[in-house]
Write an enzyme that holds these catalytic residues in place. Sequence first.
Site, mmCIF file in Angstrom:
data_model
loop_
_atom_site.group_PDB
_atom_site.id
_atom_site.type_symbol
_atom_site.label_atom_id
_atom_site.label_comp_id
_atom_site.label_asym_id
_atom_site.label_seq_id
_atom_site.Cartn_x
_atom_site.Cartn_y
_atom_site.Cartn_z
ATOM 1 N N HIS A 201 -3.981 -5.531 0.697
ATOM 2 C CA HIS A 201 -3.814 -5.860 2.112
ATOM 3 C C HIS A 201 -4.274 -7.294 2.346
ATOM 4 C CE1 HIS A 201 -2.741 -1.896 3.535
ATOM 5 N NE2 HIS A 201 -3.788 -1.366 2.914
ATOM 6 N N CYS B 254 0.836 -1.200 0.000
ATOM 7 C CA CYS B 254 0.000 0.000 0.000
ATOM 8 C C CYS B 254 0.879 1.262 0.000
ATOM 9 C CB CYS B 254 -0.976 -0.026 1.161
ATOM 10 S SG CYS B 254 -2.389 1.089 0.952
#
Length: 490
Positions: free
Chosen positions: A436, A339
Amino acid sequence: MARAIMLQGTGSDVGKSVLVAGLCRAARNRGLTVRPFKPQNMSNNAAIAGIPGANMEGEIGRAQWLQALACGVRPTVHMNPVLLKPQSDLGAQVVVQGRVFGEAKASAYGALKEQLLAAVMDSWRKLGEGADLVIVEGAGSPAEINLRDRDIANMGFATRAGVPVILVGDIDRGGVIAALAGTHLILPEGDRAAIEGFIINKFRGDVSLFDAGLSAITRFTGWRSFGVVPWLPQVAHLPPEDAVALDRRAAAGTDVRLRIAVPMLSRIANFDDLDPLGSEPGVEVVFVPPGRALPRDADLIVLPGTKSTVADMGFLRAQGWDEDILRHHGRGGSVIGLCGGFQMLGRLVRDPEGHDGAGGEEKGLGLLDVDTVMAAEKQVRGVMALSVAGELPISAYEIHMGRTSGPDCARPVALVEGRPEGATSADGRVWGTYLHGIFTADAYRRAFLAGYGVQAASAGYRERLETALDGIADALEQHLDCTGLFALAR
């Protein structure tokens, strides 16, 4: 409305989240339909939850996701209606019922109380529908009486909803008698009357040695003891709620086959992405605090998520970690970015309108030939992906504001609905992704570790979570008066 009880603490990190999860599993094991609820959470560890009736997904605290798992139910945004995600020392992004509401400085947060409390009570009513029991978790401590007039997380909620409170004290940090007696002393009478008893948490050794301590607390407060919870080894297998726990992570031991270094960014987020790796035998995940160099003996460096990529890129440089990472790569080491960490691996990160913090732009590490521009719209969704290497299934989720593009995106990490996701360097030693939870996918994690000569455990990650929750629930049934606790609910 469903019957309910609420656990509040004498301070942060006293173990409320774990106790709520364990009690949720214990109640479920007794045949009750149970739900978790946390009116307000402050954490950059977020998870994906459904928005009932909207066919959409939103954000809640990771702890409430875990508590929903303990209940055996799908998480919804009503389990954590207000989520504060710190992105500077003075302000946070405010997420209400799963969606971004705006940003607020700490000094101005009180002005939002009525709006946020309305959302909290709306979620509270909806969550209780069809449930036998709701177990509520407070935030911080009710003893923060300087914040009482703006409180919606502790007594501000409990007195409004008429929910009985159990106060949790952490004996491991010391001063637990004073913490409980002091809380009783300074609370206003109305708040004090809402507390029905207390729990002592994280006791090491012979519990009977604290019998006199329990009597002293009851003498000072008039509150009933519901028991003493010992130090629970199963907690190490659960994802922590926030970064407070990082500096107490235990090492893997001496038989380390793969050492992973993770810089502790100032706004580190979703660092539980590394938990599935750290729980594997022979794998050590080292979270490196500010002021320390990244270890030269690391086999792999992982840049974690962050709530403010531009600011944390500057923070990373201030620690000298950029040079550590480039030297590691120059020695032939591998680097992964998750991320915000993915964004840092590129050439440039731009946030001209301050969507992800103070704004501005920062040069990245240049290990991936990509650039990132922050966008106003936040991507929040669960995804089913297929890894490019090995075509292995990955159940993951995205929570990010940036849009990343560049030549290295032509070598994606995975395919999401047939579309490329992530980027990989030409030599294959650097890659980044917005996914994620990528390492919770058992087959993918096993293949990943095999590339470093590590054999993963036979049990899957979710299976280990379930086993840990069962163990905690069994311990609470043994050491607490759970029947008395559940009987308090109203």
